[in-house]
Design an enzyme around this catalytic site. Structure first.
Site, PDB file in Angstrom:
ATOM      1  N   ASP A  84      -6.843   5.772   9.022  1.00 28.92           N
ATOM      2  CA  ASP A  84      -5.656   5.099   8.507  1.00 28.92           C
ATOM      3  C   ASP A  84      -6.003   3.881   7.658  1.00 28.92           C
ATOM      4  O   ASP A  84      -5.290   2.894   7.648  1.00 28.92           O
ATOM      5  CB  ASP A  84      -4.746   4.679   9.680  1.00 28.92           C
ATOM      6  CG  ASP A  84      -3.348   4.295   9.221  1.00 28.92           C
ATOM      7  OD1 ASP A  84      -2.981   4.621   8.072  1.00 28.92           O
ATOM      8  OD2 ASP A  84      -2.624   3.661  10.014  1.00 28.92           O
ATOM      9  N   HIS A 100      -1.710   9.107  12.238  1.00 31.90           N
ATOM     10  CA  HIS A 100      -0.309   9.146  12.676  1.00 31.90           C
ATOM     11  C   HIS A 100       0.514  10.079  11.795  1.00 31.90           C
ATOM     12  O   HIS A 100       0.254  10.244  10.599  1.00 31.90           O
ATOM     13  CB  HIS A 100       0.305   7.747  12.752  1.00 31.90           C
ATOM     14  CG  HIS A 100       0.395   6.990  11.463  1.00 31.90           C
ATOM     15  ND1 HIS A 100       1.424   7.144  10.571  1.00 31.90           N
ATOM     16  CD2 HIS A 100      -0.416   6.035  10.932  1.00 31.90           C
ATOM     17  CE1 HIS A 100       1.268   6.320   9.550  1.00 31.90           C
ATOM     18  NE2 HIS A 100       0.144   5.638   9.727  1.00 31.90           N
ATOM     19  N   ASP A 144       3.925  10.003  11.182  1.00 34.35           N
ATOM     20  CA  ASP A 144       5.102   9.508  10.468  1.00 34.35           C
ATOM     21  C   ASP A 144       4.728   8.836   9.160  1.00 34.35           C
ATOM     22  O   ASP A 144       3.586   8.430   8.936  1.00 34.35           O
ATOM     23  CB  ASP A 144       5.907   8.551  11.336  1.00 34.35           C
ATOM     24  CG  ASP A 144       5.121   7.308  11.732  1.00 34.35           C
ATOM     25  OD1 ASP A 144       3.953   7.462  12.111  1.00 34.35           O
ATOM     26  OD2 ASP A 144       5.683   6.189  11.682  1.00 34.35           O
ATOM     27  N   GLU A 152       4.208   5.221  14.143  1.00 35.03           N
ATOM     28  CA  GLU A 152       3.282   4.104  13.938  1.00 35.03           C
ATOM     29  C   GLU A 152       3.898   3.042  13.052  1.00 35.03           C
ATOM     30  O   GLU A 152       3.721   1.836  13.275  1.00 35.03           O
ATOM     31  CB  GLU A 152       1.982   4.630  13.304  1.00 35.03           C
ATOM     32  CG  GLU A 152       0.883   3.591  13.156  1.00 35.03           C
ATOM     33  CD  GLU A 152       0.890   2.850  11.825  1.00 35.03           C
ATOM     34  OE1 GLU A 152       0.112   1.881  11.675  1.00 35.03           O
ATOM     35  OE2 GLU A 152       1.696   3.218  10.933  1.00 35.03           O
ATOM     36  N   GLU A 153       4.641   3.466  12.041  1.00 38.78           N
ATOM     37  CA  GLU A 153       5.145   2.548  11.030  1.00 38.78           C
ATOM     38  C   GLU A 153       6.239   1.614  11.545  1.00 38.78           C
ATOM     39  O   GLU A 153       6.576   0.637  10.889  1.00 38.78           O
ATOM     40  CB  GLU A 153       5.677   3.339   9.827  1.00 38.78           C
ATOM     41  CG  GLU A 153       4.649   4.220   9.132  1.00 38.78           C
ATOM     42  CD  GLU A 153       3.607   3.428   8.350  1.00 38.78           C
ATOM     43  OE1 GLU A 153       3.636   2.182   8.413  1.00 38.78           O
ATOM     44  OE2 GLU A 153       2.770   4.059   7.682  1.00 38.78           O
ATOM     45  N   HIS A 164       3.802   2.617   0.933  1.00 36.86           N
ATOM     46  CA  HIS A 164       5.143   2.205   1.364  1.00 36.86           C
ATOM     47  C   HIS A 164       6.071   1.942   0.178  1.00 36.86           C
ATOM     48  O   HIS A 164       7.154   1.388   0.358  1.00 36.86           O
ATOM     49  CB  HIS A 164       5.107   0.971   2.265  1.00 36.86           C
ATOM     50  CG  HIS A 164       4.328   1.155   3.534  1.00 36.86           C
ATOM     51  ND1 HIS A 164       4.165   0.160   4.470  1.00 36.86           N
ATOM     52  CD2 HIS A 164       3.657   2.224   4.019  1.00 36.86           C
ATOM     53  CE1 HIS A 164       3.437   0.595   5.478  1.00 36.86           C
ATOM     54  NE2 HIS A 164       3.108   1.857   5.225  1.00 36.86           N
ATOM     55  N   ASP A 176      -0.196   7.745   3.576  1.00 38.30           N
ATOM     56  CA  ASP A 176      -0.277   6.924   4.773  1.00 38.30           C
ATOM     57  C   ASP A 176       0.702   7.515   5.793  1.00 38.30           C
ATOM     58  O   ASP A 176       1.890   7.266   5.733  1.00 38.30           O
ATOM     59  CB  ASP A 176       0.096   5.479   4.450  1.00 38.30           C
ATOM     60  CG  ASP A 176       0.143   4.579   5.671  1.00 38.30           C
ATOM     61  OD1 ASP A 176      -0.415   4.953   6.714  1.00 38.30           O
ATOM     62  OD2 ASP A 176       0.755   3.503   5.574  1.00 38.30           O
TER      63      ASP A 176
END
Length: 482
Positions: free
Chosen positions: A169, A76, A78, A145-146, A454, A115
């Site tokens: 991922d 992904h 984003d 995705e997030e 994150h 990520d």
């Protein structure tokens, strides 16, 4: 001097550095999607970009893989955007400032976006090359995705011919992920009209619980503060004359709440306070080993007239908080140690005219998830609540006959000298969205070592990235003959 210079594999880090210069937080996908389209044009590859800014790049097989079954490589676009208080980067227009710290790649003052930027970089490196043996490739770059697997959900899967996929991922090279949970959000609302009562207001505060993500921490024994608030309320209501002004705790369905608050009204303030202290201290001792930082407080306010819940609503509230299903429902019979089905009461909120109960549901089995929703519907219906289920995403069910799993295990063993761990996770991956749409789907999720994703401490292992890319190339070579 480019940070990618001297790093191996250099082209992977070259592309990671390029995409790190492009703002690509969730919801800000246009520029990174156009970058992928420009890449395809530069390398004379067919590409499609849809209205959700998902991009698919197609490449023919090579080095004997021209007539093999195609394979999807997927990641992904984003990233989660977090920064330190003194960081001046504007995520809407600025790129990241990368730097090397030993074996780790980091970003100054921000999340790194490995990520899932490292997946995009590895896939672009494969697409760029003319001498890597591989089957026909359908490179799928999804968006947002997030914030709910949004791009994957909107992608037209009929554009893809392949029934096998490598998702990049995951964050542990020594594991191969073979299943993930699907989920939904379930919200119930209990409407009421307030009544007036005279008494002393007491606020009971429950604090200091560990909390955590309701997927990977649901089986850790961590105490849910909303469920705990219900336990305390039920006890106090059986021993004291009290009315309820409000109950609140948690702000996200997918997070185990760490603190809750009971605001009560009583004409027996000394008795209620004494009973609350006695009982919560009993609980504190009971949970001390798993929740060593748990604390509580009881604050008394002046006597007066307060707007409270009707008695019948109070009783229904106590029933819900005492009896609601919460936590682990079923463990997997197929994969040792895997939580198969669970739910988490993550939000308890009292508004002027209703109480809201919001649970996040998860299961690695589609039918089990549906049954869990039915259980909650019956439960809340009998408590006279309004209900809604939303935010559904499908599970990726375990395939005991996966050829890709066997290929990964074989290639990994040859490279490292031991077998990887075959793992299922009780959280969502985009693999579930693809598996739900493609019959006969075979998939694995893998990736290099990344830590503290994150967060501003996010870091990516350089050596692990090199090993993962080498392993990916070996799998592609084997896949061209499958």
């Amino acid at each position: 001097m480019r940070i990618s210079r001297g790093l191996a594999p250099e082209r992977v880090f070259h592309y990671f550095e390029e995409i790190s210069a492009i703002p690509r937080g969730s919801g800000n996908m246009e520029k990174i999607a156009q970058y992928c389209m420009d890449f395809a044009k530069k390398h004379s590859l067919k590409a499609i970009k849809d209205d959700a800014d998902n991009v698919i790049i197609f490449k023919d097989g090579s080095c004997g893989g021209e007539n093999a079954e195609p394979l999807i490589l997927q990641g992904h676009l984003d990233m989660v955007c977090q920064k330190t208080a003194d960081c001046e980067i504007d995520f809407l227009k600025d790129g990241l400032e990368l730097y090397i710290d030993g074996d780790f790649l980091k970003a100054k003052g921000t999340t790194l976006g490995a990520d899932n930027g490292i997946a995009v970089a590895m896939i672009l490196s494969v697409l760029e090359s003319d001498n890597i043996p591989h089957p026909p490739i359908e490179a799928v770059f999804t968006t947002d995705e997030e914030i709910g697997l949004i791009g994957a959900g909107k992608l037209d899967k009929s554009l893809l011919k392949s029934k096998r996929m490598i998702n990049l991922d995951s964050e542990q090279i020594s594991t191969v992920t073979v299943s993930c949970a699907g989920g939904s959000d379930f919200r119930a609302s209990m409407p009421f009209e307030r009544e007036k009562a005279f008494g002393t207001k007491l606020t009971v505060l429950l604090n200091g619980l560990k909390g955590g993500h309701s997927g990977d921490k649901i089986n850790s024994g961590r105490v849910n503060s909303d469920i705990l608030a219900g336990r305390v309320l039920n006890y106090l209501n059986s021993r004291c004359n009290l009315e309820v002004i409000s109950v609140n705790g948690g702000d996200k369905g997918n997070a185990i709440p760490v603190c809750s608050e009971l605001v009560l009204c009583t004409n027996e303030p000394e008795l209620l306070k004494a009973e609350a202290e006695k009982y919560i201290n009993i609980i504190k001792e009971e949970i001390a080993f798993r929740e060593p930082d748990f604390t509580f407080g009881i604050i008394a306010s002046g006597a007066g007239e307060y707007e409270v819940l009707p008695e019948e609503v109070k009783e229904r509230l106590i029933f819900i908080l005492t009896c609601i299903p919460n936590g682990v429902m079923e463990m997997s019979a197929e994969i040792k140690g895997l939580v198969e089905t669970s739910l988490n009461l993550g939000v308890l909120e009292t508004k002027a005219d209703k109480i809201i109960f919001h649970s996040a549901l998860r299961s690695n089995k589609k039918t089990a998830l549906s049954y869990l929703e039915e259980r909650l519907k019956v439960f809340y219906k009998n408590a006279s609540c309004d209900i809604e289920a939303f935010g559904h995403y499908p599970p990726w069910e375990y395939n005991a006959n996966s050829k890709l799993v066997e290929v990964y295990k074989k290639c990994f063993s040859e490279q490292f000298g031991y077998e990887p761990e075959v793992k299922a996770i009780h959280a969502g991956l985009e693999c579930g969205v693809f598996a739900d749409a493609i019959n006969g789907f075979d998939c694995i999720s893998v990736g290099p070592e990344a830590y503290d994703i994150h967060t501003v401490n996010e870091r990516l292992s350089i050596s692990s990235t090199e090993s993962t890319y080498k392993l990916l190339l070996k799998i592609l070579e084997v896949a061209k003959n499958m």
